[in-house]
Design a protein around this motif. Structure first.
Motif, mmCIF file in Angstrom:
data_model
loop_
_atom_site.group_PDB
_atom_site.id
_atom_site.type_symbol
_atom_site.label_atom_id
_atom_site.label_comp_id
_atom_site.label_asym_id
_atom_site.label_seq_id
_atom_site.Cartn_x
_atom_site.Cartn_y
_atom_site.Cartn_z
ATOM 1 N N MET A 266 58.191 0.810 -7.529
ATOM 2 C CA MET A 266 57.525 1.950 -8.116
ATOM 3 C C MET A 266 57.217 1.644 -9.574
ATOM 4 O O MET A 266 58.045 1.109 -10.283
ATOM 5 N N THR A 267 56.017 1.989 -9.993
ATOM 6 C CA THR A 267 55.638 1.786 -11.389
ATOM 7 C C THR A 267 56.074 2.990 -12.222
ATOM 8 O O THR A 267 56.409 4.057 -11.686
ATOM 9 N N LEU A 268 56.028 2.826 -13.531
ATOM 10 C CA LEU A 268 56.375 3.935 -14.413
ATOM 11 C C LEU A 268 55.413 5.104 -14.217
ATOM 12 O O LEU A 268 55.843 6.258 -14.143
ATOM 13 N N GLY A 269 54.142 4.821 -14.105
ATOM 14 C CA GLY A 269 53.167 5.887 -13.895
ATOM 15 C C GLY A 269 53.440 6.663 -12.620
ATOM 16 O O GLY A 269 53.381 7.899 -12.596
ATOM 17 N N GLN A 270 53.772 5.949 -11.552
ATOM 18 C CA GLN A 270 54.097 6.605 -10.281
ATOM 19 C C GLN A 270 55.347 7.473 -10.423
ATOM 20 O O GLN A 270 55.415 8.578 -9.888
ATOM 21 N N ARG A 271 56.320 6.962 -11.165
ATOM 22 C CA ARG A 271 57.568 7.722 -11.370
ATOM 23 C C ARG A 271 57.311 8.979 -12.187
ATOM 24 O O ARG A 271 57.860 10.050 -11.874
ATOM 25 N N ILE A 272 56.494 8.873 -13.218
ATOM 26 C CA ILE A 272 56.183 10.043 -14.032
ATOM 27 C C ILE A 272 55.481 11.096 -13.181
ATOM 28 O O ILE A 272 55.824 12.283 -13.229
ATOM 29 N N ARG A 273 54.509 10.669 -12.382
ATOM 30 C CA ARG A 273 53.810 11.612 -11.504
ATOM 31 C C ARG A 273 54.796 12.270 -10.537
ATOM 32 O O ARG A 273 54.767 13.481 -10.323
ATOM 33 N N GLN A 274 55.665 11.459 -9.943
ATOM 34 C CA GLN A 274 56.641 11.988 -8.999
ATOM 35 C C GLN A 274 57.529 13.046 -9.665
ATOM 36 O O GLN A 274 57.739 14.129 -9.108
ATOM 37 N N LEU A 275 58.038 12.737 -10.836
ATOM 38 C CA LEU A 275 58.906 13.680 -11.549
ATOM 39 C C LEU A 275 58.156 14.963 -11.888
ATOM 40 O O LEU A 275 58.689 16.068 -11.730
ATOM 41 N N ARG A 276 56.939 14.809 -12.361
ATOM 42 C CA ARG A 276 56.127 15.971 -12.736
ATOM 43 C C ARG A 276 55.852 16.851 -11.525
ATOM 44 O O ARG A 276 56.033 18.070 -11.574
ATOM 45 N N GLU A 277 55.452 16.235 -10.427
ATOM 46 C CA GLU A 277 55.130 17.000 -9.221
ATOM 47 C C GLU A 277 56.371 17.659 -8.625
ATOM 48 O O GLU A 277 56.315 18.805 -8.175
ATOM 49 N N GLU A 278 57.493 16.944 -8.624
ATOM 50 C CA GLU A 278 58.738 17.520 -8.104
ATOM 51 C C GLU A 278 59.178 18.734 -8.911
ATOM 52 O O GLU A 278 59.811 19.645 -8.374
ATOM 53 N N SER A 279 58.862 18.738 -10.193
ATOM 54 C CA SER A 279 59.248 19.874 -11.041
ATOM 55 C C SER A 279 58.222 21.008 -10.988
ATOM 56 O O SER A 279 58.428 22.055 -11.588
ATOM 57 N N GLY A 280 57.101 20.772 -10.292
ATOM 58 C CA GLY A 280 56.065 21.792 -10.192
ATOM 59 C C GLY A 280 55.223 21.924 -11.451
ATOM 60 O O GLY A 280 54.534 22.927 -11.642
ATOM 61 N N MET A 281 55.261 20.921 -12.293
ATOM 62 C CA MET A 281 54.534 20.955 -13.558
ATOM 63 C C MET A 281 53.128 20.399 -13.380
ATOM 64 O O MET A 281 52.917 19.439 -12.648
ATOM 65 N N LYS A 282 52.189 21.004 -14.033
ATOM 66 C CA LYS A 282 50.805 20.516 -14.023
ATOM 67 C C LYS A 282 50.642 19.443 -15.092
ATOM 68 O O LYS A 282 51.403 19.396 -16.053
ATOM 69 N N GLN A 283 49.637 18.583 -14.911
ATOM 70 C CA GLN A 283 49.393 17.519 -15.896
ATOM 71 C C GLN A 283 49.208 18.091 -17.289
ATOM 72 O O GLN A 283 49.728 17.552 -18.254
ATOM 73 N N ARG A 284 48.460 19.162 -17.405
ATOM 74 C CA ARG A 284 48.200 19.712 -18.738
ATOM 75 C C ARG A 284 49.482 20.203 -19.417
ATOM 76 O O ARG A 284 49.613 20.123 -20.630
ATOM 77 N N GLU A 285 50.442 20.679 -18.609
ATOM 78 C CA GLU A 285 51.713 21.137 -19.173
ATOM 79 C C GLU A 285 52.523 19.963 -19.731
ATOM 80 O O GLU A 285 53.041 20.038 -20.850
ATOM 81 N N LEU A 286 52.627 18.904 -18.940
ATOM 82 C CA LEU A 286 53.381 17.740 -19.407
ATOM 83 C C LEU A 286 52.681 17.082 -20.581
ATOM 84 O O LEU A 286 53.330 16.689 -21.558
ATOM 85 N N ALA A 287 51.362 16.985 -20.508
ATOM 86 C CA ALA A 287 50.606 16.391 -21.616
ATOM 87 C C ALA A 287 50.874 17.156 -22.905
ATOM 88 O O ALA A 287 51.088 16.545 -23.965
ATOM 89 N N ALA A 288 50.889 18.473 -22.827
ATOM 90 C CA ALA A 288 51.145 19.291 -24.022
ATOM 91 C C ALA A 288 52.554 19.043 -24.562
ATOM 92 O O ALA A 288 52.748 18.937 -25.777
ATOM 93 N N LYS A 289 53.532 18.933 -23.674
ATOM 94 C CA LYS A 289 54.915 18.674 -24.107
ATOM 95 C C LYS A 289 55.032 17.313 -24.794
ATOM 96 O O LYS A 289 55.836 17.143 -25.706
ATOM 97 N N LEU A 290 54.228 16.352 -24.338
ATOM 98 C CA LEU A 290 54.268 15.007 -24.922
ATOM 99 C C LEU A 290 53.350 14.867 -26.126
ATOM 100 O O LEU A 290 53.407 13.867 -26.838
ATOM 101 N N GLY A 291 52.474 15.847 -26.332
ATOM 102 C CA GLY A 291 51.530 15.781 -27.449
ATOM 103 C C GLY A 291 50.410 14.779 -27.216
ATOM 104 O O GLY A 291 49.945 14.134 -28.153
ATOM 105 N N ILE A 292 50.004 14.647 -25.940
ATOM 106 C CA ILE A 292 48.904 13.745 -25.593
ATOM 107 C C ILE A 292 47.871 14.526 -24.788
ATOM 108 O O ILE A 292 48.143 15.631 -24.325
ATOM 109 N N GLY A 293 46.707 13.946 -24.612
ATOM 110 C CA GLY A 293 45.667 14.593 -23.832
ATOM 111 C C GLY A 293 45.933 14.483 -22.341
ATOM 112 O O GLY A 293 46.588 13.557 -21.870
#
Length: 96
Positions: free
Chosen positions: A1-28
Motif C-alpha cells: 500500500m502506498t502512502l496516498g492509498q493509506r491516506i485515502r483509506q483513513l479519510r474514507e474510513e473516518s467519513g471525512m471528505k477530501q475538502r475537510e481533510l485538505a482544510a485541516k492540513l492547510g492544503i488545497g
C-alpha cells in the motif's frame, strides 16, 4: 500500500471528505487528490497531523512516506531494482 492509498483509506474510513481533510492540513483539495493518487508527496511535517487526526502510528505513515521517496528516486532508472537490493544489503551490513 502506498502512502496516498493509506491516506485515502483513513479519510474514507473516518467519513471525512477530501475538502475537510485538505482544510485541516492547510492544503488545497486538488493537491490532496494528487497525494491520494500518488502524484504528489505530502510534506513530512504533515505526517504528524495525519497520525493525530486518524489516531495511527506516526512511524507507519513515515515508513510509507520514505518508501514513496525511494520509489520516486529509482522508478525511472534501468538499474533501480538492482540498486535497491544492493542498498538493502548495505543497510543490513551497517545495522549489524
Amino acid at each position: 500500500m502506498t502512502l496516498g492509498q493509506r491516506i485515502r483509506q483513513l479519510r474514507e474510513e473516518s467519513g471525512m471528505k477530501q475538502r475537510e481533510l485538505a482544510a485541516k492540513l492547510g492544503i488545497g483539495e486538488g493537491f490532496l487528490s494528487k497525494i491520494e493518487n500518488d502524484q504528489k508527496l505530502i510534506k513530512r511535517e504533515d505526517l504528524k497531523k495525519l497520525s493525530e487526526f486518524f489516531n495511527v502510528a506516526h512511524s507507519d505513515l513515515e515508513t510509507l512516506w520514505l518508501a514513496n521517496k525511494i520509489y520516486d528516486l529509482i522508478k525511472d532508472e534501468n538499474q533501480g531494482l538492482k540498486a535497491l537490493k544492493v542498498a538493502e544489503e548495505q543497510a543490513k551490513y551497517v545495522s549489524r
